[in-house]
Design an enzyme around this catalytic site. Structure first.
Site, PDB file in Angstrom:
ATOM      1  N   HIS A 185       0.834  -1.107  -0.033  1.00  0.00           N
ATOM      2  CA  HIS A 185       0.105   0.075   0.133  1.00  0.00           C
ATOM      3  C   HIS A 185       0.857   1.197  -0.017  1.00  0.00           C
ATOM      4  O   HIS A 185       1.731   1.524   0.953  1.00  0.00           O
ATOM      5  CB  HIS A 185      -0.915   0.046   1.237  1.00  0.00           C
ATOM      6  CG  HIS A 185      -1.911   0.982   0.991  1.00  0.00           C
ATOM      7  ND1 HIS A 185      -3.249   0.885   0.523  1.00  0.00           N
ATOM      8  CD2 HIS A 185      -1.885   2.273   1.607  1.00  0.00           C
ATOM      9  CE1 HIS A 185      -3.976   1.805   0.426  1.00  0.00           C
ATOM     10  NE2 HIS A 185      -3.227   2.818   0.832  1.00  0.00           N
ATOM     11  N   ALA A 186       0.596   2.016  -1.073  1.00  0.00           N
ATOM     12  CA  ALA A 186       1.602   3.190  -1.309  1.00  0.00           C
ATOM     13  C   ALA A 186       1.704   4.167  -0.099  1.00  0.00           C
ATOM     14  O   ALA A 186       0.676   4.584   0.640  1.00  0.00           O
ATOM     15  CB  ALA A 186       1.182   4.281  -2.448  1.00  0.00           C
ATOM     16  N   HIS A 215       0.377  11.909  -6.152  1.00  0.00           N
ATOM     17  CA  HIS A 215      -0.690  11.730  -4.742  1.00  0.00           C
ATOM     18  C   HIS A 215       0.635  11.709  -3.542  1.00  0.00           C
ATOM     19  O   HIS A 215       0.867  12.673  -2.687  1.00  0.00           O
ATOM     20  CB  HIS A 215      -1.665  10.978  -4.657  1.00  0.00           C
ATOM     21  CG  HIS A 215      -1.878  10.831  -3.157  1.00  0.00           C
ATOM     22  ND1 HIS A 215      -3.419  11.625  -2.762  1.00  0.00           N
ATOM     23  CD2 HIS A 215      -1.726   9.955  -2.000  1.00  0.00           C
ATOM     24  CE1 HIS A 215      -3.562  11.307  -1.566  1.00  0.00           C
ATOM     25  NE2 HIS A 215      -2.629  10.310  -1.302  1.00  0.00           N
ATOM     26  N   GLU A 216       1.164  10.826  -3.814  1.00  0.00           N
ATOM     27  CA  GLU A 216       2.599  10.436  -2.709  1.00  0.00           C
ATOM     28  C   GLU A 216       3.556  11.889  -2.665  1.00  0.00           C
ATOM     29  O   GLU A 216       3.823  12.187  -1.684  1.00  0.00           O
ATOM     30  CB  GLU A 216       3.059   9.306  -2.866  1.00  0.00           C
ATOM     31  CG  GLU A 216       2.170   8.090  -2.660  1.00  0.00           C
ATOM     32  CD  GLU A 216       1.322   7.768  -1.591  1.00  0.00           C
ATOM     33  OE1 GLU A 216       2.038   8.503  -0.211  1.00  0.00           O
ATOM     34  OE2 GLU A 216       0.409   7.316  -1.399  1.00  0.00           O
ATOM     35  N   HIS A 219       2.471  14.386  -0.555  1.00  0.00           N
ATOM     36  CA  HIS A 219       2.932  14.506   1.113  1.00  0.00           C
ATOM     37  C   HIS A 219       4.304  14.954   0.972  1.00  0.00           C
ATOM     38  O   HIS A 219       4.867  15.475   1.853  1.00  0.00           O
ATOM     39  CB  HIS A 219       2.895  13.051   1.287  1.00  0.00           C
ATOM     40  CG  HIS A 219       1.337  12.557   1.486  1.00  0.00           C
ATOM     41  ND1 HIS A 219       0.425  13.265   2.209  1.00  0.00           N
ATOM     42  CD2 HIS A 219       0.621  11.378   0.974  1.00  0.00           C
ATOM     43  CE1 HIS A 219      -0.604  12.336   2.165  1.00  0.00           C
ATOM     44  NE2 HIS A 219      -0.478  11.274   1.397  1.00  0.00           N
ATOM     45  N   GLU A 243      -3.424  15.199   2.428  1.00  0.00           N
ATOM     46  CA  GLU A 243      -3.985  14.123   1.350  1.00  0.00           C
ATOM     47  C   GLU A 243      -4.436  15.019   0.008  1.00  0.00           C
ATOM     48  O   GLU A 243      -4.433  14.190  -1.246  1.00  0.00           O
ATOM     49  CB  GLU A 243      -5.275  13.302   1.746  1.00  0.00           C
ATOM     50  CG  GLU A 243      -5.158  12.490   2.880  1.00  0.00           C
ATOM     51  CD  GLU A 243      -4.007  11.389   2.614  1.00  0.00           C
ATOM     52  OE1 GLU A 243      -3.595  11.109   1.574  1.00  0.00           O
ATOM     53  OE2 GLU A 243      -3.259  11.017   3.811  1.00  0.00           O
ATOM     54  N   HIS A 344      -6.602   0.414   5.666  1.00  0.00           N
ATOM     55  CA  HIS A 344      -6.479   1.418   6.751  1.00  0.00           C
ATOM     56  C   HIS A 344      -7.297   1.016   7.957  1.00  0.00           C
ATOM     57  O   HIS A 344      -7.082   1.514   8.988  1.00  0.00           O
ATOM     58  CB  HIS A 344      -7.544   2.805   6.295  1.00  0.00           C
ATOM     59  CG  HIS A 344      -6.731   3.332   4.883  1.00  0.00           C
ATOM     60  ND1 HIS A 344      -6.575   2.791   3.636  1.00  0.00           N
ATOM     61  CD2 HIS A 344      -5.664   4.368   4.784  1.00  0.00           C
ATOM     62  CE1 HIS A 344      -5.889   3.386   2.680  1.00  0.00           C
ATOM     63  NE2 HIS A 344      -5.466   4.323   3.443  1.00  0.00           N
ATOM     64  N   TYR A 354      -9.335  11.338   3.351  1.00  0.00           N
ATOM     65  CA  TYR A 354      -9.558  11.222   2.019  1.00  0.00           C
ATOM     66  C   TYR A 354     -10.862  12.114   1.316  1.00  0.00           C
ATOM     67  O   TYR A 354     -10.843  12.292   0.363  1.00  0.00           O
ATOM     68  CB  TYR A 354      -9.267   9.785   1.558  1.00  0.00           C
ATOM     69  CG  TYR A 354      -8.090   9.174   1.965  1.00  0.00           C
ATOM     70  CD1 TYR A 354      -6.706   9.494   1.691  1.00  0.00           C
ATOM     71  CD2 TYR A 354      -8.107   8.226   3.210  1.00  0.00           C
ATOM     72  CE1 TYR A 354      -5.574   8.859   2.032  1.00  0.00           C
ATOM     73  CE2 TYR A 354      -6.876   7.560   3.730  1.00  0.00           C
ATOM     74  CZ  TYR A 354      -5.668   7.863   2.974  1.00  0.00           C
ATOM     75  OH  TYR A 354      -4.648   7.370   3.481  1.00  0.00           O
TER      76      TYR A 354
HETATM   77  O1  X8Z Z   1      -4.252   5.417   0.999  1.00  0.00           O
HETATM   78  C1  X8Z Z   1      -4.147   6.162   0.083  1.00  0.00           C
HETATM   79  C2  X8Z Z   1      -2.788   6.622  -0.402  1.00  0.00           C
HETATM   80  C3  X8Z Z   1      -1.835   6.655   0.617  1.00  0.00           C
HETATM   81  S1  X8Z Z   1      -1.859   8.213   1.583  1.00  0.00           S
HETATM   82  C4  X8Z Z   1      -2.546   5.703  -1.475  1.00  0.00           C
HETATM   83  N1  X8Z Z   1      -5.383   6.490  -0.646  1.00  0.00           N
HETATM   84  C5  X8Z Z   1      -6.677   5.982  -0.105  1.00  0.00           C
HETATM   85  C6  X8Z Z   1      -6.811   4.466  -0.447  1.00  0.00           C
HETATM   86  O2  X8Z Z   1      -6.011   4.016  -1.335  1.00  0.00           O
HETATM   87  O3  X8Z Z   1      -7.764   3.894   0.130  1.00  0.00           O
HETATM   88  C7  X8Z Z   1      -5.396   7.364  -1.569  1.00  0.00           C
HETATM   89  C8  X8Z Z   1      -6.884   7.474  -1.933  1.00  0.00           C
HETATM   90  C9  X8Z Z   1      -7.529   6.702  -0.977  1.00  0.00           C
HETATM   91 ZN    ZN Z   2      -2.103   9.997   0.834  1.00  0.00          ZN
END
Ligand code: X8Z
Ligand code: ZN
Length: 445
Positions: A185-186, A215-216, A219, A243, A344, A354
């Site tokens: 997960h990024a 997106h990253e 941050h 975010e 998450h 988000y």
């Molecule tokens: O978790 C993230 C990022 C890391 S801050 C990749 N996002 C959420 C997800 O993947 O569920 C970005 C959009 C929503």
């Molecule tokens: Zn993010």
């Protein structure tokens, strides 16, 4: 799940992924107890209240605030849902996708039904009009992960922001290692007081992932910008701002920009291409909104004790159906722990951020486009190369958490409140298209 349209094959993946979450159930229940104990020691009633206290307003006011934003965007989501359900009914049959009920959750081209961009080929409004197929360019030109990251960095640099430090390129993880398990997960990291910036990601050659890279880096640029503030201020104005930085830049990845940097062949000057592009964006950003909203609504209730372990899964699906209008295609029970299948939840990363970001990004974009001197419709604006917009943007990043977020928002946009009018205005052309398509259909579930 992006590529296959086989009902049973999709269901197999969907069910399989959720098998791994079952053993988390008991541990999660214990975790909730322990985390609440910690929150109590810090003076909060529970973890949910602690999370909702991070917005320069009372926890109750924050709940009202996020409900207000959801009410503003709901009509747009409902229109998209209605249209996508109709198209899925054509593909899978109305026995599989009843036209008066929620959509089976495994048919939306994403493990959690949180982003539907991979359904684009099923709902493309004007087939073949305008080239927005970044996926195929990434593959034909065989972009490496490094090149994809470089493309994102170049955008930020075009705004007048600094290049990323050498250590970023040396220490980041861009690809999935072959020799060990990692969390794919990024994520983005600002280590060593913000001097050591890194991302950690298993990059694939897709447009979806290219957007995640942009997106990253948002941050990382935030972390680099606030690093010289006193430690307590080395944070975002609120977590939704963190975010929203990269997501704001993503809005400037217009067909014009993509053509300029060679990611699509050329940008069509055709109103039908605008609708196509808006559909592609809505499948990502509008489809996401109810998902972004409900994850923490579930956790707020878990942490407060209103949801107990014996209704973890039922309450999860109640919210998924209420907000997203989706339903599991196979029976679920309290032997399952479907929330655990979303990163998450076990990682305990708050999620309202988000939801807020997906709304704030349009507010930021509207104001940066004004600063960049953009003339014309908002969806055609890219701030790529605008040093004026970049300076304003960077000033917001440099402010970190040094003042209430309302002050930061005001300096950036002239408004002290988060507000969804920018996202609604942005998608006005698509909304008109959807309303036309949905005429005579009975929407809702
Ligand atoms: O978790 C993230 C990022 C890391 S801050 C990749 N996002 C959420 C997800 O993947 O569920 C970005 C959009 C929503
Ligand atoms: Zn993010």
């Amino acid at each position: 799940m992006r590529d296959t349209r086989d009902y049973d094959e999709l269901l197999e993946y969907w069910v399989g992924w959720r098998e791994v979450a079952k053993p988390m159930r008991e541990q999660y229940a214990r975790f909730v107890e322990l985390a609440n104990e910690g929150a109590g020691e810090l003076g909060y009633a529970n973890v949910g209240e602690m999370w909702r206290s991070a917005y320069d307003m009372s926890p109750a006011e924050f709940e009202t605030e996020s409900a207000k934003l959801w009410d503003q965007v709901k009509p747009l989501y409902d229109a998209l849902h209605c249209h996508v359900r109709a198209e899925l009914g054509d593909v899978y049959g109305e026995d599989k996708v009843p036209q008066d009920g929620p959509i089976p959750a495994h048919l939306l081209g994403n493990m959690w039904a949180q982003g539907w961009a991979s359904l684009y080929d099923l709902v493309e409004p004007y087939p073949g009009v305008g080239d927005i197929d970044v996926d195929s360019t990434l593959k034909t030109k065989d972009f490496s992960p490094q090149e994809m990251v470089r493309s994102a960095e170049n955008f930020y640099v075009s705004l007048g922001m600094p290049r990323l430090p050498d250590t970023f390129w040396e220490r980041s993880m861009f690809s999935k290692p072959a020799d060990r398990d990692v969390v794919c997960h990024a994520s983005a990291w600002g280590l060593d007081g913000g001097d050591d910036l890194r991302i950690k990601m298993c990059i694939n050659q897709t447009y979806d992932e290219l957007r995640v890279i942009y997106h990253e880096l948002g941050h990382n640029y935030y972390q680099g910008a606030y690093k010289d503030l006193p430690p307590l201020f080395q944070e975002a104005a609120h977590d939704g701002f963190h975010e929203a930085i990269g997501d704001t830049v993503v809005l400037s990845m217009t067909p014009g920009y993509l053509a300029e940097v060679g990611l699509v062949k050329d940008a069509a000057d055709d109103p039908r291409a605008v609708i196509n592009r808006q559909m592609q964006m809505a499948l990502d950003g509008i489809a996401f909104l109810p998902f972004g909203k409900l994850i923490d609504e579930w956790r707020w209730k878990v942490f407060s004790g209103e949801i107990t372990p014996d209704n973890y899964n039922q309450s999860w699906w109640d919210l998924r159906t209420k907000y997203q209008g989706i339903t599991p295609a196979v029976e679920r029970s309290e032997a399952d722990f479907d929330p655990g299948s979303k990163f998450h939840i076990p990682a305990n990363v708050p999620y309202s951020r988000y939801f807020l970001a997906r709304i704030l990004q349009f507010q930021f974009h509207r104001s940066l486009c004004q600063t960049a001197g953009h003339d014309g419709e908002l969806h055609a604006c890219s701030i790529y190369g605008s040093k004026e917009a970049g300076a304003k943007f960077y000033a917001m990043l440099e402010a970190g958490a040094s003042q209430p977020w309302q002050d930061t928002l005001e300096a950036m946009t002239g408004q002290r409140e988060m507000d969804a009018t920018a996202i609604i205005d942005y998608f006005a052309p698509l909304m008109a298209y959807l309303e036309e398509q949905n005429e005579g259909r009975s929407c809702g579930w």
